[in-house]
Design a protein around this motif. Sequence first.
Motif, PDB file in Angstrom:
ATOM      1  N   GLY A  84       7.756  -6.802   6.598  1.00 46.50           N
ATOM      2  CA  GLY A  84       8.177  -6.833   7.988  1.00 46.50           C
ATOM      3  C   GLY A  84       7.293  -5.942   8.834  1.00 46.50           C
ATOM      4  N   GLU A  85       7.569  -5.875  10.115  1.00 41.09           N
ATOM      5  CA  GLU A  85       6.762  -5.060  11.011  1.00 41.09           C
ATOM      6  C   GLU A  85       7.047  -3.584  10.767  1.00 41.09           C
ATOM      7  OE1 GLU A  85       5.381  -6.499  15.154  1.00 41.09           O
ATOM      8  OE2 GLU A  85       7.134  -5.223  15.501  1.00 41.09           O
ATOM      9  N   ARG A  86       5.961  -2.788  10.654  1.00 42.01           N
ATOM     10  CA  ARG A  86       6.133  -1.371  10.348  1.00 42.01           C
ATOM     11  C   ARG A  86       5.273  -0.527  11.288  1.00 42.01           C
ATOM     12  NH1 ARG A  86       5.126  -0.389   4.076  1.00 42.01           N
ATOM     13  NH2 ARG A  86       6.640   1.265   4.379  1.00 42.01           N
ATOM     14  N   ASP A  87       5.740   0.690  11.566  1.00 43.81           N
ATOM     15  CA  ASP A  87       4.950   1.640  12.335  1.00 43.81           C
ATOM     16  C   ASP A  87       4.199   2.524  11.350  1.00 43.81           C
ATOM     17  OD1 ASP A  87       3.804   3.437  14.012  1.00 43.81           O
ATOM     18  OD2 ASP A  87       5.668   4.206  14.877  1.00 43.81           O
ATOM     19  N   HIS A  88       2.919   2.254  11.183  1.00 41.46           N
ATOM     20  CA  HIS A  88       2.132   2.964  10.176  1.00 41.46           C
ATOM     21  C   HIS A  88       1.749   4.370  10.618  1.00 41.46           C
ATOM     22  CE1 HIS A  88       1.743  -1.307   9.160  1.00 41.46           C
ATOM     23  NE2 HIS A  88       1.723  -0.874   7.919  1.00 41.46           N
ATOM     24  N   ALA A  89       1.981   4.695  11.884  1.00 38.44           N
ATOM     25  CA  ALA A  89       1.699   6.045  12.366  1.00 38.44           C
ATOM     26  C   ALA A  89       2.682   7.059  11.820  1.00 38.44           C
ATOM     27  CB  ALA A  89       1.713   6.069  13.894  1.00 38.44           C
ATOM     28  N   THR A  90       3.851   6.619  11.401  1.00 40.01           N
ATOM     29  CA  THR A  90       4.897   7.549  10.967  1.00 40.01           C
ATOM     30  C   THR A  90       5.139   7.523   9.456  1.00 40.01           C
ATOM     31  OG1 THR A  90       6.623   5.875  11.349  1.00 40.01           O
ATOM     32  CG2 THR A  90       6.060   7.325  13.192  1.00 40.01           C
ATOM     33  N   LEU A  91       4.372   6.741   8.731  1.00 40.08           N
ATOM     34  CA  LEU A  91       4.668   6.559   7.304  1.00 40.08           C
ATOM     35  C   LEU A  91       4.514   7.844   6.503  1.00 40.08           C
ATOM     36  CD1 LEU A  91       3.108   3.101   6.300  1.00 40.08           C
ATOM     37  CD2 LEU A  91       5.518   3.708   6.569  1.00 40.08           C
ATOM     38  N   TYR A  92       3.470   8.609   6.784  1.00 42.87           N
ATOM     39  CA  TYR A  92       3.137   9.735   5.913  1.00 42.87           C
ATOM     40  C   TYR A  92       3.167  11.089   6.612  1.00 42.87           C
ATOM     41  CZ  TYR A  92       1.444   5.826   3.136  1.00 42.87           C
ATOM     42  OH  TYR A  92       1.355   4.637   2.458  1.00 42.87           O
ATOM     43  N   GLY A 130      -2.184   6.468   6.996  1.00 48.54           N
ATOM     44  CA  GLY A 130      -1.533   5.428   7.785  1.00 48.54           C
ATOM     45  C   GLY A 130      -2.485   4.305   8.137  1.00 48.54           C
ATOM     46  N   GLU A 131      -3.751   4.654   8.434  1.00 47.25           N
ATOM     47  CA  GLU A 131      -4.781   3.633   8.692  1.00 47.25           C
ATOM     48  C   GLU A 131      -4.996   2.766   7.451  1.00 47.25           C
ATOM     49  OE1 GLU A 131      -7.662   3.161  11.039  1.00 47.25           O
ATOM     50  OE2 GLU A 131      -6.632   4.160  12.672  1.00 47.25           O
ATOM     51  N   VAL A 132      -5.100   3.419   6.295  1.00 49.42           N
ATOM     52  CA  VAL A 132      -5.289   2.678   5.041  1.00 49.42           C
ATOM     53  C   VAL A 132      -4.104   1.743   4.805  1.00 49.42           C
ATOM     54  CG1 VAL A 132      -5.487   2.877   2.536  1.00 49.42           C
ATOM     55  CG2 VAL A 132      -6.711   4.481   4.008  1.00 49.42           C
TER      56      VAL A 132
END
Length: 235
Positions: A84-92, A130-132
């Motif tokens: 699903g759609e995810r905010d990758h800026a906040t993952l780590y 997050g970029e990866v």
Amino acid sequence: SIFRARGFSTAGFVSWPADRPWRDELLAGLDRHARVERDLDAVREAVAWLGEQDFGDGRGRYLWVHLDGPTFPFEPGVAPSILGERDHATLYVDPAYDGPADGGEEYRNSARVPALTDADREHVVALYDGEVAQVNALASYLLDLDRYLGATAGAWERTLTVVAGTHGVALFDPVEDERHGPAQRLADPGLHVPLLVHHPDSLTGRRILSEVVETCDVHATLLDWCLPGGEDHPR
């Protein structure tokens, strides 16, 4: 395009910022092609192309997607994935971090490496991760759809898909003088970038980590795999 002349339905979508030199002939000869600003847009173009294909027509499929990330500045964002759609800026990132490191160029150019705290470094690394994750999510999303559409029509074995990257980055590596950003030297941080190639009849699936492969070598390999007498074609 040799593949187009041999009956393949062909497409190429490239994420390439406008401020970099570009040669239009790199995509010439494909049925559909586009140069866009962001990885997300390149994947969207590829998904739209896949959605328009008649996978029951017996034709082979040739799809090349060239992604720019993960790249500096480290500014991951919202993107689709198979989850699903995810905010990758906040993952780590640590939500408690309130320092100045933001993964951008202005901060990097103003900061001195000895002045970075451990928390600053960890935050920059978390943004890079997050970029990866974002690039991985986009590639997985595209390939999952590619396989689903092809497999349901029995066309997966006739599908050739390449997902390539452009460059590596430095991330506090001694060979890059402990800096973060675009790699400046021909060393591991700048040379190790992903290259995904799929063609079921020729490549059974494995990870190759030790051999050096250049993007310019890929086309010759594809010709040898897919076209009879491929060794006679120009490289």
